[in-house]
Scaffold this motif. Structure first.
Motif: not given
Length: 133
Positions: A85, A87-89, A95, A98-100, A118, A128
């Protein structure tokens, strides 16, 4: 005037109640300490030995206002599949992606670059974690 003695003569009547309580507390503390160390050892063993997949984010590049590319290096047991997983902020900490990412390559070491779409301009990306079924 004579001084009034408030304590019993030392060594005459055995241990005082305070000494017995101190000894009990030391024993209880030692037992709890050993249990805590055993629990931490078990968790550490479980994490190191039972973890069949792990990954490290090598770098990330903000390509545009709507995309971040993440370079991942995944290490795993041969034939194990898993999911990592990402994540980008944004700059304010919100956030924005988010990608799996499914890791199904049978190799034990997998290098991959993943694109995250994004919702706003990203300033960071993070891994993550990864799990294997």
């Amino acid at each position: 005037m004579s001084a009034v003695r408030e304590q019993l003569p030392e060594g005459r009547y055995g241990r005082s109640a305070d000494e017995r309580a101190d000894r009990k507390l030391r024993i209880i503390g030692a037992v709890l300490g050993v249990l805590f160390l055993a629990l931490m050892g078990w968790f550490g063993w479980y994490y190191v030995v039972d973890n069949k997949i792990s990954a490290e984010m090598i770098k990330f590049d903000v390509v545009s206002d709507t995309e971040v590319q993440v370079h991942l290096e995944v290490r795993k047991d041969e034939g194990v599949e898993g999911v990592c997983t990402l994540r980008s902020r944004a700059e304010d900490g919100a956030e924005v992606a988010r990608k799996d990412v499914r890791i199904d390559d049978p190799a034990t070491r997998v290098d991959t670059v993943v694109s995250l779409r994004t919702t706003a301009r990203a300033t960071s990306a993070e891994l993550i974690g990864c799990t294997a079924p």
